[in-house]
Design a protein around this motif. Sequence first.
Motif, PDB file in Angstrom:
ATOM      1  N   THR A 119       0.848  -1.187   0.000  1.00 19.26           N
ATOM      2  CA  THR A 119       0.000   0.000   0.000  1.00 19.26           C
ATOM      3  C   THR A 119       0.883   1.236   0.000  1.00 19.26           C
ATOM      4  OG1 THR A 119      -1.775  -1.111   1.224  1.00 19.26           O
ATOM      5  CG2 THR A 119      -1.774   1.296   1.238  1.00 19.26           C
ATOM      6  N   LEU A 120       0.727   2.061  -1.017  1.00 16.27           N
ATOM      7  CA  LEU A 120       1.396   3.355  -1.092  1.00 16.27           C
ATOM      8  C   LEU A 120       0.311   4.418  -1.064  1.00 16.27           C
ATOM      9  CD1 LEU A 120       3.409   1.254  -2.341  1.00 16.27           C
ATOM     10  CD2 LEU A 120       4.256   3.103  -3.786  1.00 16.27           C
ATOM     11  N   GLU A 121       0.355   5.294  -0.088  1.00 19.46           N
ATOM     12  CA  GLU A 121      -0.669   6.326   0.013  1.00 19.46           C
ATOM     13  C   GLU A 121      -0.369   7.484  -0.942  1.00 19.46           C
ATOM     14  OE1 GLU A 121      -2.392   5.470   4.486  1.00 19.46           O
ATOM     15  OE2 GLU A 121      -1.120   7.237   4.190  1.00 19.46           O
ATOM     16  N   GLU A 122      -1.078   8.601  -0.774  1.00 20.12           N
ATOM     17  CA  GLU A 122      -0.960   9.728  -1.685  1.00 20.12           C
ATOM     18  C   GLU A 122       0.393  10.431  -1.539  1.00 20.12           C
ATOM     19  OE1 GLU A 122      -3.339   9.388   0.589  1.00 20.12           O
ATOM     20  OE2 GLU A 122      -5.127   8.886  -0.585  1.00 20.12           O
ATOM     21  N   ASP A 123       0.881  10.967  -2.668  1.00 16.17           N
ATOM     22  CA  ASP A 123       2.055  11.850  -2.698  1.00 16.17           C
ATOM     23  C   ASP A 123       3.333  11.179  -2.201  1.00 16.17           C
ATOM     24  OD1 ASP A 123       0.742  14.403  -3.602  1.00 16.17           O
ATOM     25  OD2 ASP A 123      -0.414  14.044  -1.776  1.00 16.17           O
ATOM     26  N   VAL A 124       3.424   9.881  -2.355  1.00 18.24           N
ATOM     27  CA  VAL A 124       4.650   9.149  -2.025  1.00 18.24           C
ATOM     28  C   VAL A 124       5.649   9.307  -3.174  1.00 18.24           C
ATOM     29  CG1 VAL A 124       5.573   6.794  -1.769  1.00 18.24           C
ATOM     30  CG2 VAL A 124       3.560   7.516  -0.457  1.00 18.24           C
ATOM     31  N   ILE A 153       3.354   2.408   2.917  1.00 19.88           N
ATOM     32  CA  ILE A 153       4.114   3.661   2.850  1.00 19.88           C
ATOM     33  C   ILE A 153       3.108   4.803   2.930  1.00 19.88           C
ATOM     34  CG2 ILE A 153       5.779   5.008   1.533  1.00 19.88           C
ATOM     35  CD1 ILE A 153       6.675   2.417   0.189  1.00 19.88           C
ATOM     36  N   ARG A 154       3.167   5.537   4.021  1.00 21.98           N
ATOM     37  CA  ARG A 154       2.152   6.540   4.307  1.00 21.98           C
ATOM     38  C   ARG A 154       2.346   7.822   3.490  1.00 21.98           C
ATOM     39  NH1 ARG A 154      -1.912   3.595   6.205  1.00 21.98           N
ATOM     40  NH2 ARG A 154      -1.351   2.398   8.068  1.00 21.98           N
ATOM     41  N   ILE A 169       6.591  -3.833   6.819  1.00 24.41           N
ATOM     42  CA  ILE A 169       6.927  -2.655   7.617  1.00 24.41           C
ATOM     43  C   ILE A 169       6.061  -1.473   7.197  1.00 24.41           C
ATOM     44  CG2 ILE A 169       9.305  -3.411   7.990  1.00 24.41           C
ATOM     45  CD1 ILE A 169      10.135  -1.306   5.916  1.00 24.41           C
ATOM     46  N   GLU A 170       6.012  -0.463   8.072  1.00 28.71           N
ATOM     47  CA  GLU A 170       5.278   0.762   7.781  1.00 28.71           C
ATOM     48  C   GLU A 170       6.235   1.942   7.791  1.00 28.71           C
ATOM     49  OE1 GLU A 170       1.935   3.514   9.973  1.00 28.71           O
ATOM     50  OE2 GLU A 170       1.443   1.396   9.625  1.00 28.71           O
ATOM     51  N   ILE A 171       6.176   2.730   6.731  1.00 26.96           N
ATOM     52  CA  ILE A 171       6.940   3.971   6.639  1.00 26.96           C
ATOM     53  C   ILE A 171       5.965   5.105   6.929  1.00 26.96           C
ATOM     54  CG2 ILE A 171       8.431   5.408   5.221  1.00 26.96           C
ATOM     55  CD1 ILE A 171       9.555   2.597   5.717  1.00 26.96           C
ATOM     56  N   GLY A 172       6.229   5.872   7.979  1.00 27.55           N
ATOM     57  CA  GLY A 172       5.278   6.866   8.444  1.00 27.55           C
ATOM     58  C   GLY A 172       5.124   8.056   7.515  1.00 27.55           C
ATOM     59  N   GLU A 173       4.076   8.822   7.756  1.00 25.68           N
ATOM     60  CA  GLU A 173       3.772   9.998   6.947  1.00 25.68           C
ATOM     61  C   GLU A 173       4.949  10.973   6.946  1.00 25.68           C
ATOM     62  OE1 GLU A 173       0.438  13.540   7.128  1.00 25.68           O
ATOM     63  OE2 GLU A 173      -0.203  11.453   7.417  1.00 25.68           O
ATOM     64  N   VAL A 187       9.219   2.796  10.408  1.00 29.57           N
ATOM     65  CA  VAL A 187       9.848   4.114  10.475  1.00 29.57           C
ATOM     66  C   VAL A 187       8.783   5.116  10.919  1.00 29.57           C
ATOM     67  CG1 VAL A 187      10.956   5.946   9.138  1.00 29.57           C
ATOM     68  CG2 VAL A 187      11.521   3.541   8.684  1.00 29.57           C
ATOM     69  N   PRO A 188       9.020   5.862  11.997  1.00 33.60           N
ATOM     70  CA  PRO A 188       8.004   6.809  12.474  1.00 33.60           C
ATOM     71  C   PRO A 188       7.754   7.939  11.479  1.00 33.60           C
ATOM     72  CG  PRO A 188       9.677   6.390  14.158  1.00 33.60           C
ATOM     73  CD  PRO A 188      10.194   5.809  12.882  1.00 33.60           C
ATOM     74  N   ALA A 189       6.625   8.585  11.617  1.00 38.25           N
ATOM     75  CA  ALA A 189       6.315   9.753  10.798  1.00 38.25           C
ATOM     76  C   ALA A 189       7.417  10.800  10.942  1.00 38.25           C
ATOM     77  CB  ALA A 189       4.973  10.344  11.217  1.00 38.25           C
ATOM     78  N   ARG A 190       7.816  11.381   9.819  1.00 38.75           N
ATOM     79  CA  ARG A 190       8.793  12.474   9.718  1.00 38.75           C
ATOM     80  C   ARG A 190      10.211  12.074  10.119  1.00 38.75           C
ATOM     81  NH1 ARG A 190       6.579  18.230  11.717  1.00 38.75           N
ATOM     82  NH2 ARG A 190       8.701  18.724  11.012  1.00 38.75           N
ATOM     83  N   ALA A 191      10.454  10.802  10.367  1.00 40.99           N
ATOM     84  CA  ALA A 191      11.817  10.372  10.691  1.00 40.99           C
ATOM     85  C   ALA A 191      12.669  10.329   9.427  1.00 40.99           C
ATOM     86  CB  ALA A 191      11.799   9.003  11.351  1.00 40.99           C
TER      87      ALA A 191
END
Length: 212
Positions: A119-124, A153-154, A169-173, A187-191
């Motif tokens: 899953t790849l969200e918007e603007d990745v 991928i958020r 895994i999840e890549i944060g926003e 990976v946390p958001a904005r990291a």
Amino acid sequence: MIAETAVVYAGVELGDGVAIGDHAVVGKQPTLGRRSTATREELPPLVVGEGSAILALAVVFAGTRLGRGVVVGDQACVRERCKLGDEVVVGRGSLVENDTTVGARTRIQANAYVTAYSTLEEDVFIAPGVVTTNDNFMGRTEARLAAMRGPTIRRGARIGGGAVLLPGIEIGEDAFVGAGAVVLRDVPARAVVVGNPARQIRTVPDEETLGR
């Protein structure tokens, strides 16, 4: 415009202004290996949104939906049961595997591999040569079937050239994965993470986030 050498399978739904390039193959049913874990079924026709372009030698399978203004680059491939939002770009030679969702305005650069069940969200942003994976067992044991999952991928996350993302895994926003990183865990958001294994070194500044 549809090139004379393009192959468009019966039933494909093409929106207004769709362009299909030389030797592209559009709407084919998949042929699966005997041991494939993919669903075996007759798929509904491919749907291509208005203003989209499927360029030379690209292949887009049945059962997939492309939004408006999508570009599938030369020699790229989008497999079955995928959903690509408006204005997605799949760069030259890249592969989006089956059962994957890609949000609007996401850009997948050349020679990237987006594994099945991702899953790849918007603007990745996916840089050239990125590799994603979905099977920690690499084809061994039936237990893998319940655990098979690509990354999530958020919104607004960026993945640098040649990075490798492990299964599930999840890549944060708005996160940033540096070039060549090997990402073993969420990976946390904005990291901002770099290295092998990837580790956080700082936070994405405000001016680089989507909200700015």
